[in-house]
Design a protein around this motif. Sequence first.
Motif, PDB file in Angstrom:
ATOM      1  N   HIS A   1       6.839   6.400  -2.963  1.00 19.72           N
ATOM      2  CA  HIS A   1       8.218   6.788  -2.679  1.00 19.72           C
ATOM      3  C   HIS A   1       8.472   8.290  -2.792  1.00 19.72           C
ATOM      4  O   HIS A   1       9.391   8.811  -2.175  1.00 19.72           O
ATOM      5  CB  HIS A   1       9.201   6.004  -3.562  1.00 19.72           C
ATOM      6  CG  HIS A   1       9.162   6.397  -4.994  1.00 19.72           C
ATOM      7  ND1 HIS A   1       8.196   5.950  -5.874  1.00 19.72           N
ATOM      8  CD2 HIS A   1       9.966   7.217  -5.697  1.00 19.72           C
ATOM      9  CE1 HIS A   1       8.410   6.476  -7.048  1.00 19.72           C
ATOM     10  NE2 HIS A   1       9.471   7.248  -6.979  1.00 19.72           N
TER      11      HIS A   1
ATOM     12  N   GLU B   1       7.685   9.503   0.545  1.00 16.82           N
ATOM     13  CA  GLU B   1       8.730   9.003   1.434  1.00 16.82           C
ATOM     14  C   GLU B   1       9.951   9.922   1.380  1.00 16.82           C
ATOM     15  O   GLU B   1      10.500  10.318   2.417  1.00 16.82           O
ATOM     16  CB  GLU B   1       9.115   7.578   1.031  1.00 16.82           C
ATOM     17  CG  GLU B   1      10.191   6.964   1.894  1.00 16.82           C
ATOM     18  CD  GLU B   1      10.590   5.587   1.407  1.00 16.82           C
ATOM     19  OE1 GLU B   1      10.869   4.733   2.267  1.00 16.82           O
ATOM     20  OE2 GLU B   1      10.640   5.349   0.167  1.00 16.82           O
TER      21      GLU B   1
ATOM     22  N   ARG C   1       7.386   5.345   6.785  1.00 18.95           N
ATOM     23  CA  ARG C   1       7.336   4.008   6.177  1.00 18.95           C
ATOM     24  C   ARG C   1       6.341   3.984   5.033  1.00 18.95           C
ATOM     25  O   ARG C   1       5.282   4.608   5.104  1.00 18.95           O
ATOM     26  CB  ARG C   1       6.879   2.988   7.226  1.00 18.95           C
ATOM     27  CG  ARG C   1       7.820   2.796   8.410  1.00 18.95           C
ATOM     28  CD  ARG C   1       9.039   1.961   8.077  1.00 18.95           C
ATOM     29  NE  ARG C   1       8.703   0.665   7.518  1.00 18.95           N
ATOM     30  CZ  ARG C   1       8.425  -0.416   8.223  1.00 18.95           C
ATOM     31  NH1 ARG C   1       8.433  -0.371   9.545  1.00 18.95           N
ATOM     32  NH2 ARG C   1       8.139  -1.553   7.634  1.00 18.95           N
ATOM     33  N   LEU C   2       6.677   3.236   3.996  1.00 21.34           N
ATOM     34  CA  LEU C   2       5.754   3.008   2.886  1.00 21.34           C
ATOM     35  C   LEU C   2       4.629   2.074   3.344  1.00 21.34           C
ATOM     36  O   LEU C   2       4.905   1.041   3.975  1.00 21.34           O
ATOM     37  CB  LEU C   2       6.474   2.368   1.703  1.00 21.34           C
ATOM     38  CG  LEU C   2       7.364   3.268   0.869  1.00 21.34           C
ATOM     39  CD1 LEU C   2       8.317   2.444   0.008  1.00 21.34           C
ATOM     40  CD2 LEU C   2       6.518   4.181  -0.005  1.00 21.34           C
TER      41      LEU C   2
ATOM     42  N   SER D   1       4.900  -1.601   2.506  1.00 17.94           N
ATOM     43  CA  SER D   1       5.985  -2.355   3.156  1.00 17.94           C
ATOM     44  C   SER D   1       5.464  -3.243   4.286  1.00 17.94           C
ATOM     45  O   SER D   1       6.147  -4.186   4.693  1.00 17.94           O
ATOM     46  CB  SER D   1       7.061  -1.403   3.680  1.00 17.94           C
ATOM     47  OG  SER D   1       6.612  -0.689   4.825  1.00 17.94           O
ATOM     48  N   PHE D   2       4.278  -2.961   4.781  1.00 20.30           N
ATOM     49  CA  PHE D   2       3.702  -3.766   5.857  1.00 20.30           C
ATOM     50  C   PHE D   2       3.072  -5.058   5.350  1.00 20.30           C
ATOM     51  O   PHE D   2       2.781  -5.954   6.129  1.00 20.30           O
ATOM     52  CB  PHE D   2       2.658  -2.957   6.635  1.00 20.30           C
ATOM     53  CG  PHE D   2       3.262  -1.803   7.375  1.00 20.30           C
ATOM     54  CD1 PHE D   2       3.949  -2.001   8.565  1.00 20.30           C
ATOM     55  CD2 PHE D   2       3.157  -0.521   6.871  1.00 20.30           C
ATOM     56  CE1 PHE D   2       4.520  -0.942   9.242  1.00 20.30           C
ATOM     57  CE2 PHE D   2       3.722   0.551   7.546  1.00 20.30           C
ATOM     58  CZ  PHE D   2       4.411   0.338   8.732  1.00 20.30           C
TER      59      PHE D   2
ATOM     60  N   GLN E   1       3.577  -8.218   2.981  1.00 20.45           N
ATOM     61  CA  GLN E   1       4.558  -8.984   2.209  1.00 20.45           C
ATOM     62  C   GLN E   1       4.125  -9.241   0.772  1.00 20.45           C
ATOM     63  O   GLN E   1       4.949  -9.252  -0.129  1.00 20.45           O
ATOM     64  CB  GLN E   1       4.842 -10.322   2.897  1.00 20.45           C
ATOM     65  CG  GLN E   1       5.633 -10.191   4.164  1.00 20.45           C
ATOM     66  CD  GLN E   1       5.942 -11.545   4.779  1.00 20.45           C
ATOM     67  OE1 GLN E   1       5.414 -12.581   4.373  1.00 20.45           O
ATOM     68  NE2 GLN E   1       6.808 -11.538   5.782  1.00 20.45           N
TER      69      GLN E   1
ATOM     70  N   ALA F   1       4.546  -5.637  -0.913  1.00 19.00           N
ATOM     71  CA  ALA F   1       5.733  -4.832  -0.609  1.00 19.00           C
ATOM     72  C   ALA F   1       6.600  -4.567  -1.838  1.00 19.00           C
ATOM     73  O   ALA F   1       7.162  -3.481  -1.988  1.00 19.00           O
ATOM     74  CB  ALA F   1       6.557  -5.492   0.492  1.00 19.00           C
ATOM     75  N   GLU F   2       6.678  -5.528  -2.704  1.00 20.88           N
ATOM     76  CA  GLU F   2       7.505  -5.390  -3.903  1.00 20.88           C
ATOM     77  C   GLU F   2       7.010  -4.255  -4.811  1.00 20.88           C
ATOM     78  O   GLU F   2       7.787  -3.640  -5.535  1.00 20.88           O
ATOM     79  CB  GLU F   2       7.495  -6.719  -4.664  1.00 20.88           C
ATOM     80  CG  GLU F   2       8.632  -6.884  -5.616  1.00 20.88           C
ATOM     81  CD  GLU F   2       8.662  -8.291  -6.175  1.00 20.88           C
ATOM     82  OE1 GLU F   2       8.164  -8.466  -7.306  1.00 20.88           O
ATOM     83  OE2 GLU F   2       9.160  -9.196  -5.477  1.00 20.88           O
TER      84      GLU F   2
ATOM     85  N   ARG G   1       5.890  -1.395  -3.842  1.00 23.70           N
ATOM     86  CA  ARG G   1       6.327  -0.176  -3.167  1.00 23.70           C
ATOM     87  C   ARG G   1       5.276   0.927  -3.130  1.00 23.70           C
ATOM     88  O   ARG G   1       4.961   1.446  -2.097  1.00 23.70           O
ATOM     89  CB  ARG G   1       7.606   0.377  -3.801  1.00 23.70           C
ATOM     90  CG  ARG G   1       8.800  -0.511  -3.565  1.00 23.70           C
ATOM     91  CD  ARG G   1      10.088   0.190  -3.764  1.00 23.70           C
ATOM     92  NE  ARG G   1      10.148   1.356  -2.897  1.00 23.70           N
ATOM     93  CZ  ARG G   1      10.953   2.365  -3.084  1.00 23.70           C
ATOM     94  NH1 ARG G   1      11.772   2.362  -4.093  1.00 23.70           N
ATOM     95  NH2 ARG G   1      10.966   3.391  -2.265  1.00 23.70           N
ATOM     96  N   ASP G   2       4.735   1.319  -4.281  1.00 22.31           N
ATOM     97  CA  ASP G   2       3.849   2.477  -4.369  1.00 22.31           C
ATOM     98  C   ASP G   2       2.394   2.095  -4.585  1.00 22.31           C
ATOM     99  O   ASP G   2       2.091   1.221  -5.392  1.00 22.31           O
ATOM    100  CB  ASP G   2       4.259   3.374  -5.541  1.00 22.31           C
ATOM    101  CG  ASP G   2       5.625   4.002  -5.359  1.00 22.31           C
ATOM    102  OD1 ASP G   2       6.179   3.945  -4.245  1.00 22.31           O
ATOM    103  OD2 ASP G   2       6.135   4.566  -6.343  1.00 22.31           O
TER     104      ASP G   2
ATOM    105  N   ALA H   1      -3.090  -3.667   2.861  1.00 17.48           N
ATOM    106  CA  ALA H   1      -1.894  -3.182   3.557  1.00 17.48           C
ATOM    107  C   ALA H   1      -2.227  -2.707   4.966  1.00 17.48           C
ATOM    108  O   ALA H   1      -1.453  -2.940   5.909  1.00 17.48           O
ATOM    109  CB  ALA H   1      -1.237  -2.072   2.754  1.00 17.48           C
TER     110      ALA H   1
END
Length: 175
Positions: free
Chosen positions: A102, A105, A122-123, A126-127, A129, A132-133, A135-136, A158
Amino acid sequence: MNFEALSPDEATPFRIVFVCTGNICRSPMAEVMLRDLVTRSGLGRLITTSSAGTGDWHVGEQADARTVAALAKAGYDGSHHRARQFDPAWFADLDLVVVLDHSQERVLRNWAPTEHDRSKVRLLLSFDQKQAELRDVPDPYYSDDALFDSVLGMIERANLALFTQLAPAIRQGVR
């Protein structure tokens, strides 16, 4: 990001850049792994990958030796990488700017000259699922080889998710 509307051609491939802090650990991993996946799929002429850092302190250096070792253990060659700093002027020529955490980002969205360019950022996680939670993707630079291997696994999963979303749209645009 909606990949369904893509219509790349051989003259203008879909251009992706991965961005981390110094461009010697995470973003080179992502670049090398996605390039390999794209090449093996036969889409190498339609998708290009590169990487950069938000900072300039490693410009011109090779990837961290632990990055190269982790990549080699997984069957990838990261030995040719040279670090560079992201230039906001690149936004106009890029389709997707994939950041590893982030902080990048935030930086890249601040550097983006237009709302359209901000939407390209885009992170990576995030691609996927399943990740994704989180984030980093953690920065392994100040850690040990085990974290480099763990980070490589996160990035590989990812990237596969990103490619799974991107490839059908790219293939559909090919005539």
